[in-house]
Design an enzyme around this catalytic site. Structure first.
Site, PDB file in Angstrom:
ATOM      1  N   VAL A  48      54.028  72.515  11.278  1.00  0.00           N
ATOM      2  CA  VAL A  48      53.574  73.674  12.035  1.00  0.00           C
ATOM      3  C   VAL A  48      54.440  73.912  13.256  1.00  0.00           C
ATOM      4  O   VAL A  48      54.547  75.045  13.759  1.00  0.00           O
ATOM      5  CB  VAL A  48      52.094  73.484  12.447  1.00  0.00           C
ATOM      6  CG1 VAL A  48      51.952  72.351  13.463  1.00  0.00           C
ATOM      7  CG2 VAL A  48      51.481  74.771  12.975  1.00  0.00           C
ATOM      8  N   LYS A  49      55.109  72.872  13.757  1.00  0.00           N
ATOM      9  CA  LYS A  49      55.902  72.991  14.970  1.00  0.00           C
ATOM     10  C   LYS A  49      57.155  73.841  14.775  1.00  0.00           C
ATOM     11  O   LYS A  49      57.784  74.250  15.765  1.00  0.00           O
ATOM     12  CB  LYS A  49      56.288  71.605  15.477  1.00  0.00           C
ATOM     13  CG  LYS A  49      55.105  70.748  15.908  1.00  0.00           C
ATOM     14  CD  LYS A  49      54.381  71.342  17.107  1.00  0.00           C
ATOM     15  CE  LYS A  49      53.327  70.400  17.636  1.00  0.00           C
ATOM     16  NZ  LYS A  49      52.646  70.935  18.834  1.00  0.00           N
ATOM     17  N   ASP A  50      57.528  74.124  13.544  1.00  0.00           N
ATOM     18  CA  ASP A  50      58.657  75.034  13.313  1.00  0.00           C
ATOM     19  C   ASP A  50      58.401  76.388  13.965  1.00  0.00           C
ATOM     20  O   ASP A  50      59.311  77.032  14.482  1.00  0.00           O
ATOM     21  CB  ASP A  50      58.883  75.251  11.814  1.00  0.00           C
ATOM     22  CG  ASP A  50      59.464  74.035  11.122  1.00  0.00           C
ATOM     23  OD1 ASP A  50      59.657  72.997  11.780  1.00  0.00           O
ATOM     24  OD2 ASP A  50      59.728  74.129   9.901  1.00  0.00           O
ATOM     25  N   ALA A  53      58.854  76.001  17.727  1.00  0.00           N
ATOM     26  CA  ALA A  53      60.251  75.702  18.033  1.00  0.00           C
ATOM     27  C   ALA A  53      61.103  76.971  17.978  1.00  0.00           C
ATOM     28  O   ALA A  53      61.886  77.263  18.901  1.00  0.00           O
ATOM     29  CB  ALA A  53      60.789  74.652  17.054  1.00  0.00           C
TER      30      ALA A  53
END
Length: 458
Positions: A48-50, A53
């Site tokens: 999910v951090k894509d 980012a």
């Protein structure tokens, strides 16, 4: 752009988002509400951090904070770093990431695979310690020309991307039928942005899934074994600072999930649903199953699953790792529990900041050695394994200054064995030592009692 075989992108970064929603079929309680999961590991960087980012980098480029040839720096437990490393590679930036030493080796290998530089640092230190993840990352930025700190904990582009994408995706995928959103809170960006959109659009109930000892949900802040979710608090931290991007008014309630429940859910998801996910996903699904059981069949529960289990194979899917921490039973016997026998709840310990005089008056008769722990609440009956920082011999107390702190005279921490570990394997693993020296016994990563090396031989 579309082709007959599916989407076609000019860049890997265009593939971020639009992740599938999958229904759980086999582990949802009978009569409970259906549970669907948002498969965020389908993002190209694997989590999910894509989303955060990419959005943070694009926002920094627009503002001029990140310029061509610059360096992206972040303190991260892994997933945000992996997302930033992917973006850095695709857009031509150098990347440096500070990671706590408890991060899985798979995450570190992924960061390096993208060409990032990895700076390991102790994970269990006070926030004010210069070795703390965020402190060290800030120092690297100050010393590096052209560096930009992503600052996922304070960067508004983190929750904003979930309000702009994750929330609308879930609403559209469920046809507006979602009644409950369940998500963990690490930085708080995902639950803040997604929850804010769904509350505003459909009055959705937002449930925060939190490790049992995490400070977010009211725990004591002691260490837990689920990465990338919750809020650990070192007892030496002067000010308990929460991420500014976490809007704590968004969650309607918290579901506190113990590590054991999270990890058993992770393994059930793999073996009964065919979904290989990480520990924080197990926390979210465990909470979602609780919500399902009480929400009624007309409700629709969606849980956000942050990442894949592929980056936790050396931990959550390693039977030896789980067994030595008391999360899993070894296949054969006799087990440690067979040697320990029954025990009374309530492990006697000495907080490191207590005085020698107070320990002398409190130590139970017949006690030879006392485990020394980080000073936390005094009513605890179990202690997180990493919080046991030493031992002190009762026979030595009379020779010490009564006003001295126990921690100043503590020896090294005792070895630990899992409650369900094979007794012979545990004995061989901890090695030789005094027969009467204490050995911690762990259940779900927490020390519940002590035994001795001698007892493991009987």
């Amino acid at each position: 752009m579309l082709s007959d075989g599916g989407p076609v992108y000019d860049s890997v970064l265009e593939a971020v988002g639009a992740t599938p929603l999958v229904r759980l079929r086999r582990i949802v309680p009978d009569g409970g509400a259906p549970v669907w999961v948002k498969t965020e590991w389908a993002n190209p960087g694997g989590s999910v951090k894509d989303r955060a980012a990419l959005n943070m980098v694009l926002d920094a480029e627009r503002s001029g904070a990140l310029t061509p040839g610059g360096t992206i720096v972040e303190g991260t437990s892994g997933n945000t770093g992996i997302g930033l490393a992917m973006v850095a590679a695709a857009r031509g930036y150098r990347a440096v990431f500070v990671v706590p030493d408890r991060t899985t080796k798979e995450k570190i290998q992924l960061l390096k695979a993208y060409g990032a530089e990895v700076v390991p640092t102790p994970g269990l230190v006070p926030r004010e310690d210069p070795r703390h993840v965020q402190q060290l990352a800030a120092r690297i930025v100050a010393e590096t020309p052209g560096a930009w700190l992503a600052d996922q904990y304070g960067n508004r582009a983190n929750p904003d991307v979930h309000e702009q994408t994750t929330g609308p995706e879930i609403w559209a995928q469920t046809g507006g039928r979602i009644t409950h959103l369940v998500a963990g809170a690490g930085t708080g960006g995902t639950i803040t942005g997604t929850g804010r959109y769904l509350q505003r659009t459909g009055g959705v109930t937002v449930v925060a899934a939190d490790p049992e000892s995490s400070r977010y949900g009211g725990g004591d802040g002691s260490p837990y074994f689920i990465e990338a979710v919750g809020h650990y608090l070192h007892p030496g931290t002067t000010t308990d600072t929460w991420p500014s991007v976490f809007d704590t008014s968004v969650p309607d309630r918290f579901e506190r999930i113990g590590d054991g429940e999270s990890l058993r859910t992770v393994r059930r998801l793999a073996r009964e649903e065919g979904l290989l996910v990480g520990g924080s996903a197990g926390t979210a699904v465990a909470a979602a199953l609780r919500v399902s059981a009480t929400a009624g069949p007309d409700a629709l529960v969606v849980a956000v699953l942050p990442d894949s289990g592929r980056i936790y194979l050396s931990k959550y899917f390693d039977d030896d790792w789980l067994t030595t921490l008391g999360f899993l039973d070894a296949p054969g016997g006799p087990l440690v529990r067979d040697r320990v026998g029954t025990y009374e709840p309530g492990l006697f310990v000495a907080p490191s900041t207590s005085t020698v005089a107070s320990l002398i008056t409190a130590v139970p008769p017949g006690t030879a050695v006392v485990p020394v722990v980080q000073p936390r609440r005094t009513d605890a009956t179990t202690w997180s394994g990493p919080d046991v920082v030493g031992t002190i011999a009762v026979a030595d107390l009379a020779t010490l200054d009564p006003s001295a702190e126990v921690g100043a005279h503590a020896g090294p921490p005792p070895p630990a064995v899992g409650h369900g570990e094979g007794a012979a394997a545990a004995r061989a693993r901890i090695g030789d030592g005094p027969a009467d020296a204490p050995v911690l016994v762990l259940v779900d990563g927490r020390a519940v009692t002590t035994t001795t090396r001698a007892a493991l031989h009987t």
